[in-house]
Design a protein around this motif. Structure first.
Motif, PDB file in Angstrom:
ATOM      1  N   GLY A 151       0.785  -1.222   0.000  1.00  0.00           N
ATOM      2  CA  GLY A 151       0.000   0.000   0.000  1.00  0.00           C
ATOM      3  C   GLY A 151       0.818   1.273   0.000  1.00  0.00           C
ATOM      4  N   ASP A 152       2.158   1.151   0.075  1.00  0.00           N
ATOM      5  CA  ASP A 152       2.994   2.342  -0.012  1.00  0.00           C
ATOM      6  C   ASP A 152       3.112   2.807  -1.469  1.00  0.00           C
ATOM      7  N   ARG A 153       3.088   4.112  -1.654  1.00  0.00           N
ATOM      8  CA  ARG A 153       3.369   4.694  -2.959  1.00  0.00           C
ATOM      9  C   ARG A 153       4.782   5.266  -2.903  1.00  0.00           C
ATOM     10  N   VAL A 154       5.626   4.863  -3.856  1.00  0.00           N
ATOM     11  CA  VAL A 154       7.031   5.263  -3.823  1.00  0.00           C
ATOM     12  C   VAL A 154       7.440   5.874  -5.163  1.00  0.00           C
ATOM     13  N   ARG A 155       8.493   6.675  -5.103  1.00  0.00           N
ATOM     14  CA  ARG A 155       9.101   7.224  -6.313  1.00  0.00           C
ATOM     15  C   ARG A 155      10.520   6.672  -6.410  1.00  0.00           C
ATOM     16  N   LEU A 156      10.851   6.090  -7.558  1.00  0.00           N
ATOM     17  CA  LEU A 156      12.163   5.499  -7.786  1.00  0.00           C
ATOM     18  C   LEU A 156      12.998   6.399  -8.682  1.00  0.00           C
ATOM     19  N   THR A 157      14.282   6.467  -8.390  1.00  0.00           N
ATOM     20  CA  THR A 157      15.235   7.149  -9.254  1.00  0.00           C
ATOM     21  C   THR A 157      16.323   6.148  -9.613  1.00  0.00           C
ATOM     22  N   GLY A 158      16.543   5.951 -10.905  1.00  0.00           N
ATOM     23  CA  GLY A 158      17.548   4.984 -11.313  1.00  0.00           C
ATOM     24  C   GLY A 158      17.728   4.978 -12.813  1.00  0.00           C
ATOM     25  N   ILE A 159      18.511   4.033 -13.286  1.00  0.00           N
ATOM     26  CA  ILE A 159      18.840   3.913 -14.697  1.00  0.00           C
ATOM     27  C   ILE A 159      18.121   2.688 -15.256  1.00  0.00           C
ATOM     28  N   THR A 160      17.316   2.898 -16.276  1.00  0.00           N
ATOM     29  CA  THR A 160      16.603   1.783 -16.885  1.00  0.00           C
ATOM     30  C   THR A 160      17.494   1.062 -17.882  1.00  0.00           C
ATOM     31  N   SER A 161      17.211  -0.214 -18.051  1.00  0.00           N
ATOM     32  CA  SER A 161      17.904  -1.020 -19.055  1.00  0.00           C
ATOM     33  C   SER A 161      16.906  -2.044 -19.584  1.00  0.00           C
ATOM     34  N   GLN A 162      17.281  -2.706 -20.653  1.00  0.00           N
ATOM     35  CA  GLN A 162      16.387  -3.708 -21.237  1.00  0.00           C
ATOM     36  C   GLN A 162      17.048  -5.062 -21.166  1.00  0.00           C
ATOM     37  N   PHE A 163      16.291  -6.038 -20.635  1.00  0.00           N
ATOM     38  CA  PHE A 163      16.761  -7.416 -20.564  1.00  0.00           C
ATOM     39  C   PHE A 163      15.734  -8.271 -21.272  1.00  0.00           C
ATOM     40  N   ALA A 164      16.143  -8.907 -22.389  1.00  0.00           N
ATOM     41  CA  ALA A 164      15.189  -9.571 -23.269  1.00  0.00           C
ATOM     42  C   ALA A 164      14.148  -8.530 -23.682  1.00  0.00           C
ATOM     43  N   SER A 165      12.874  -8.761 -23.405  1.00  0.00           N
ATOM     44  CA  SER A 165      11.834  -7.801 -23.783  1.00  0.00           C
ATOM     45  C   SER A 165      11.337  -7.011 -22.592  1.00  0.00           C
ATOM     46  N   LEU A 166      12.088  -7.003 -21.508  1.00  0.00           N
ATOM     47  CA  LEU A 166      11.622  -6.396 -20.265  1.00  0.00           C
ATOM     48  C   LEU A 166      12.416  -5.140 -19.937  1.00  0.00           C
ATOM     49  N   GLN A 167      11.707  -4.031 -19.755  1.00  0.00           N
ATOM     50  CA  GLN A 167      12.323  -2.812 -19.242  1.00  0.00           C
ATOM     51  C   GLN A 167      12.448  -2.929 -17.725  1.00  0.00           C
ATOM     52  N   GLN A 168      13.604  -2.596 -17.188  1.00  0.00           N
ATOM     53  CA  GLN A 168      13.816  -2.809 -15.767  1.00  0.00           C
ATOM     54  C   GLN A 168      14.821  -1.817 -15.208  1.00  0.00           C
ATOM     55  N   ILE A 169      14.836  -1.737 -13.876  1.00  0.00           N
ATOM     56  CA  ILE A 169      15.908  -1.057 -13.148  1.00  0.00           C
ATOM     57  C   ILE A 169      16.593  -2.118 -12.293  1.00  0.00           C
ATOM     58  N   ASN A 170      17.825  -2.436 -12.600  1.00  0.00           N
ATOM     59  CA  ASN A 170      18.568  -3.417 -11.822  1.00  0.00           C
ATOM     60  C   ASN A 170      18.845  -2.905 -10.416  1.00  0.00           C
ATOM     61  N   ASN A 171      19.115  -3.827  -9.504  1.00  0.00           N
ATOM     62  CA  ASN A 171      19.433  -3.426  -8.129  1.00  0.00           C
ATOM     63  C   ASN A 171      20.562  -2.409  -8.083  1.00  0.00           C
ATOM     64  N   ASP A 172      21.619  -2.664  -8.849  1.00  0.00           N
ATOM     65  CA  ASP A 172      22.791  -1.777  -8.821  1.00  0.00           C
ATOM     66  C   ASP A 172      22.494  -0.426  -9.464  1.00  0.00           C
ATOM     67  N   ASP A 173      21.421  -0.360 -10.264  1.00  0.00           N
ATOM     68  CA  ASP A 173      21.083   0.892 -10.958  1.00  0.00           C
ATOM     69  C   ASP A 173      20.001   1.683 -10.235  1.00  0.00           C
ATOM     70  N   LEU A 174      19.504   1.173  -9.123  1.00  0.00           N
ATOM     71  CA  LEU A 174      18.534   1.914  -8.317  1.00  0.00           C
ATOM     72  C   LEU A 174      19.303   2.887  -7.432  1.00  0.00           C
ATOM     73  N   GLN A 175      19.159   4.171  -7.707  1.00  0.00           N
ATOM     74  CA  GLN A 175      19.955   5.184  -7.007  1.00  0.00           C
ATOM     75  C   GLN A 175      19.314   5.607  -5.694  1.00  0.00           C
ATOM     76  N   GLU A 176      17.987   5.799  -5.696  1.00  0.00           N
ATOM     77  CA  GLU A 176      17.299   6.153  -4.468  1.00  0.00           C
ATOM     78  C   GLU A 176      15.802   5.940  -4.662  1.00  0.00           C
ATOM     79  N   TYR A 177      15.092   5.919  -3.555  1.00  0.00           N
ATOM     80  CA  TYR A 177      13.641   5.883  -3.624  1.00  0.00           C
ATOM     81  C   TYR A 177      13.096   6.710  -2.461  1.00  0.00           C
ATOM     82  N   THR A 178      11.891   7.211  -2.662  1.00  0.00           N
ATOM     83  CA  THR A 178      11.229   8.027  -1.650  1.00  0.00           C
ATOM     84  C   THR A 178       9.839   7.466  -1.398  1.00  0.00           C
TER      85      THR A 178
END
Length: 259
Positions: free
Chosen positions: A13-40
């Motif tokens: 039920g929490d609403r969060v904002r993510l800041t990070g670098i997106t990448s594509q793996f196969a057909s999936l857009q994602q933010i890897n753990n190492d590319d997640l810079q911060e969240y609020t």
């Protein structure tokens, strides 16, 4: 992130904002753990979406439409000789609409999933998010990805009683109570409703989901709980709470399990 989930700083039920670098793996857009810079964390206790009930045939035909949505798939079986899940493993699954192989079930890496060395139970239901894995075809390679405890659950039979139509919503006291090894919970619906019936311990932790947002016609219903939790283990003796949500109706009652 994982530590904050464990401590309860982040919860359903929490609403969060993510800041990070997106990448594509196969057909999936994602933010890897190492590319997640911060969240609020922005807001708490937002209403969770109701799961969309689908079959494997519907997912195989048009799965891309349902990516990142909360899904419910019932009566699944797994094609394996193993008795427990292993992390980072792909399993072939089926339901009454398809044979094995149309859609896979994929457990994550050990640090990313609850399902590592957990019992495999059949048939089971899945509640979670649909993923994708295909380098060649964006519309192929769909996967159900169990992560949290409760994503995989034992299929529970809900029986409709031939007793006419009720005038009001109702949740009855379970019987027998106290109980061992099983108890019956009855509820009444005066109109067609989407029903969720869950078991909690006295710490407020969800132990088992008996009915996961399924649609039922008006009538009287009963469901049996076998005192097992989501992973299939018998719970400890003590007080438990069962809670029903049906349309705008919500009710809670207590019950006692004695070994």
């Amino acid at each position: 992130w994982n530590d904050d989930v464990e401590t309860g700083f982040l919860r359903d039920g929490d609403r969060v904002r993510l800041t990070g670098i997106t990448s594509q793996f196969a057909s999936l857009q994602q933010i890897n753990n190492d590319d997640l810079q911060e969240y609020t964390r922005l807001e708490r206790d937002q209403p969770l979406p109701d799961p969309i009930e689908l079959t494997l045939a519907e997912i195989a035909e048009n799965g891309r439409k349902y990516q990142s949505m909360l899904l419910f798939v019932n009566e699944l079986e797994i094609d394996t000789d193993h008795t427990t899940f292993a992390a980072a493993t792909t399993y072939s699954i089926k339901d009454p609409t398809v044979d094995f192989g149309e859609v896979d079930l994929r457990t994550g890496n050990p640090q990313d999933t609850f399902y590592d060395d957990e019992d495999i139970i059949s048939p089971f239901s899945f509640t979670g998010v649909l993923g994708q894995f295909s380098f060649d075809d964006p519309n192929a390679g769909f996967q159900l990805m169990p992560i949290a405890e409760g994503d995989i659950d034992v299929v529970v039979s809900v029986d409709r009683r031939d007793s006419g139509l009720p005038a009001v919503y109702q949740l009855d006291q379970n019987y027998p109570n106290p109980f061992n090894p099983t108890t019956t919970i009855q509820f009444a619906l005066p109109e067609q409703s989407q029903v969720t019936l869950e078991i909690y311990n006295m710490l407020g932790q969800r132990v088992r989901t008996l009915v996961a947002g399924e649609m039922y016609e008006a009538g009287y219903y009963s469901v049996v709980w076998d005192a097992r939790n989501t992973s299939g283990s018998v719970v400890s003796s003590g007080l438990y709470i069962y809670r029903i949500t049906a349309g705008d109706f919500t009710d809670v009652k207590r019950m006692m399990f004695l070994k």
